[in-house]
Scaffold this motif. Structure first.
Motif, PDB file in Angstrom:
ATOM      1  N   GLU A  32       0.755  -1.108   0.084  1.00 47.55           N
ATOM      2  CA  GLU A  32       0.176   0.073   0.046  1.00 47.55           C
ATOM      3  C   GLU A  32       0.874   1.300  -0.017  1.00 47.55           C
ATOM      4  O   GLU A  32       0.620   2.355  -0.709  1.00 47.55           O
ATOM      5  N   LEU A  33       1.930   1.282   0.839  1.00 47.04           N
ATOM      6  CA  LEU A  33       2.801   2.490   0.933  1.00 47.04           C
ATOM      7  C   LEU A  33       3.612   2.604  -0.303  1.00 47.04           C
ATOM      8  O   LEU A  33       3.535   3.586  -1.106  1.00 47.04           O
ATOM      9  N   ALA A  34       4.044   1.490  -1.027  1.00 50.29           N
ATOM     10  CA  ALA A  34       4.493   1.595  -2.292  1.00 50.29           C
ATOM     11  C   ALA A  34       3.969   2.107  -3.363  1.00 50.29           C
ATOM     12  O   ALA A  34       4.593   2.640  -4.320  1.00 50.29           O
ATOM     13  N   SER A  35       2.538   1.883  -3.366  1.00 46.57           N
ATOM     14  CA  SER A  35       1.539   2.666  -4.279  1.00 46.57           C
ATOM     15  C   SER A  35       1.398   3.972  -4.414  1.00 46.57           C
ATOM     16  O   SER A  35       0.884   4.409  -5.296  1.00 46.57           O
ATOM     17  N   CYS A  36       1.963   4.505  -3.355  1.00 48.78           N
ATOM     18  CA  CYS A  36       1.558   6.020  -3.348  1.00 48.78           C
ATOM     19  C   CYS A  36       2.537   6.874  -4.097  1.00 48.78           C
ATOM     20  O   CYS A  36       3.803   6.359  -4.180  1.00 48.78           O
ATOM     21  N   GLU A  37       1.946   7.524  -4.863  1.00 47.25           N
ATOM     22  CA  GLU A  37       2.783   8.430  -5.924  1.00 47.25           C
ATOM     23  C   GLU A  37       3.287   9.686  -5.276  1.00 47.25           C
ATOM     24  O   GLU A  37       4.287  10.297  -5.895  1.00 47.25           O
ATOM     25  N   ASN A  38       2.968  10.208  -4.161  1.00 49.90           N
ATOM     26  CA  ASN A  38       3.460  11.594  -3.765  1.00 49.90           C
ATOM     27  C   ASN A  38       3.186  11.512  -2.249  1.00 49.90           C
ATOM     28  O   ASN A  38       2.692  10.957  -1.539  1.00 49.90           O
ATOM     29  N   HIS A  39       4.074  12.606  -1.536  1.00 48.91           N
ATOM     30  CA  HIS A  39       4.123  12.768  -0.125  1.00 48.91           C
ATOM     31  C   HIS A  39       2.586  12.842   0.448  1.00 48.91           C
ATOM     32  O   HIS A  39       2.265  12.336   1.489  1.00 48.91           O
ATOM     33  N   ASP A  40       1.574  13.590  -0.281  1.00 51.10           N
ATOM     34  CA  ASP A  40       0.371  13.777   0.361  1.00 51.10           C
ATOM     35  C   ASP A  40      -0.305  12.469   0.562  1.00 51.10           C
ATOM     36  O   ASP A  40      -0.616  12.182   1.557  1.00 51.10           O
ATOM     37  N   GLN A  41      -0.190  11.433  -0.333  1.00 49.30           N
ATOM     38  CA  GLN A  41      -0.793  10.204  -0.284  1.00 49.30           C
ATOM     39  C   GLN A  41      -0.239   9.396   0.855  1.00 49.30           C
ATOM     40  O   GLN A  41      -0.825   8.552   1.377  1.00 49.30           O
ATOM     41  N   VAL A  42       1.069   9.530   0.846  1.00 53.65           N
ATOM     42  CA  VAL A  42       1.729   8.758   2.020  1.00 53.65           C
ATOM     43  C   VAL A  42       1.202   9.590   3.456  1.00 53.65           C
ATOM     44  O   VAL A  42       0.945   8.515   4.044  1.00 53.65           O
ATOM     45  N   VAL A  43       1.305  10.570   3.617  1.00 50.35           N
ATOM     46  CA  VAL A  43       0.856  11.130   4.923  1.00 50.35           C
ATOM     47  C   VAL A  43      -0.773  10.786   4.970  1.00 50.35           C
ATOM     48  O   VAL A  43      -1.338  10.391   6.222  1.00 50.35           O
ATOM     49  N   LYS A  44      -1.787  10.733   4.129  1.00 49.37           N
ATOM     50  CA  LYS A  44      -2.929  10.501   4.148  1.00 49.37           C
ATOM     51  C   LYS A  44      -3.195   8.903   4.563  1.00 49.37           C
ATOM     52  O   LYS A  44      -3.818   8.681   5.448  1.00 49.37           O
ATOM     53  N   ALA A  46      -0.632   7.113   5.759  1.00 51.99           N
ATOM     54  CA  ALA A  46      -0.158   6.764   7.329  1.00 51.99           C
ATOM     55  C   ALA A  46      -1.310   7.321   8.428  1.00 51.99           C
ATOM     56  O   ALA A  46      -1.494   6.639   9.312  1.00 51.99           O
ATOM     57  N   LYS A  47      -1.836   8.350   8.142  1.00 49.62           N
ATOM     58  CA  LYS A  47      -2.914   8.945   9.018  1.00 49.62           C
ATOM     59  C   LYS A  47      -4.109   7.819   9.190  1.00 49.62           C
ATOM     60  O   LYS A  47      -4.752   7.706  10.147  1.00 49.62           O
ATOM     61  N   SER A  48      -4.573   7.163   7.928  1.00 52.30           N
ATOM     62  CA  SER A  48      -5.592   5.977   8.056  1.00 52.30           C
ATOM     63  C   SER A  48      -5.265   4.957   9.039  1.00 52.30           C
ATOM     64  O   SER A  48      -5.869   4.264   9.654  1.00 52.30           O
ATOM     65  N   TRP A  49      -3.829   4.752   9.008  1.00 57.66           N
ATOM     66  CA  TRP A  49      -3.315   3.746   9.881  1.00 57.66           C
ATOM     67  C   TRP A  49      -3.023   3.954  11.301  1.00 57.66           C
ATOM     68  O   TRP A  49      -2.460   3.361  12.321  1.00 57.66           O
ATOM     69  N   GLY A  50      -3.085   5.714  11.610  1.00 55.99           N
ATOM     70  CA  GLY A  50      -3.275   5.883  12.918  1.00 55.99           C
ATOM     71  C   GLY A  50      -1.872   6.791  13.376  1.00 55.99           C
ATOM     72  O   GLY A  50      -1.539   6.923  14.439  1.00 55.99           O
ATOM     73  N   PHE A  51      -0.816   7.103  12.206  1.00 50.93           N
ATOM     74  CA  PHE A  51      -0.049   7.920  12.572  1.00 50.93           C
ATOM     75  C   PHE A  51       0.241   9.247  11.752  1.00 50.93           C
ATOM     76  O   PHE A  51      -0.150   9.481  10.624  1.00 50.93           O
ATOM     77  N   GLU A  52       0.758  10.079  12.749  1.00 49.71           N
ATOM     78  CA  GLU A  52       0.393  11.565  12.008  1.00 49.71           C
ATOM     79  C   GLU A  52       1.879  12.054  11.907  1.00 49.71           C
ATOM     80  O   GLU A  52       2.870  12.211  12.656  1.00 49.71           O
ATOM     81  N   ILE A  53       2.164  11.879  10.642  1.00 49.55           N
ATOM     82  CA  ILE A  53       3.546  12.178  10.305  1.00 49.55           C
ATOM     83  C   ILE A  53       3.635  13.317   9.057  1.00 49.55           C
ATOM     84  O   ILE A  53       4.591  13.507   8.806  1.00 49.55           O
TER      85      ILE A  53
END
Length: 61
Positions: A32-44, A46-53
């Protein structure tokens, strides 16, 4: 670096380490993380998993 910045920096690093640990604990997260194309997608994601980064440690908010 102020002590407040140091605290925010430490929290950010701890959150990132916990996120990385979760990749080992929940294997499908790596893909799932590898499929992210940009920083905003990674942040979103991670937030859905409970991580505020998303917040940078030196930013005021």
């Amino acid at each position: 670096m102020s002590y407040d910045d140091l605290d925010r920096f430490t929290c950010k690093v701890n959150a990132l380490v916990a996120l990385l640990d979760s990749l080992e604990e929940i294997p499908n997260r790596r893909a799932e993380l590898a499929s992210c194309e940009n920083h905003d997608q990674v942040v979103k994601l991670a937030k859905s998993w409970g991580f505020e980064i998303g917040r940078r440690w030196g930013e005021e908010t």
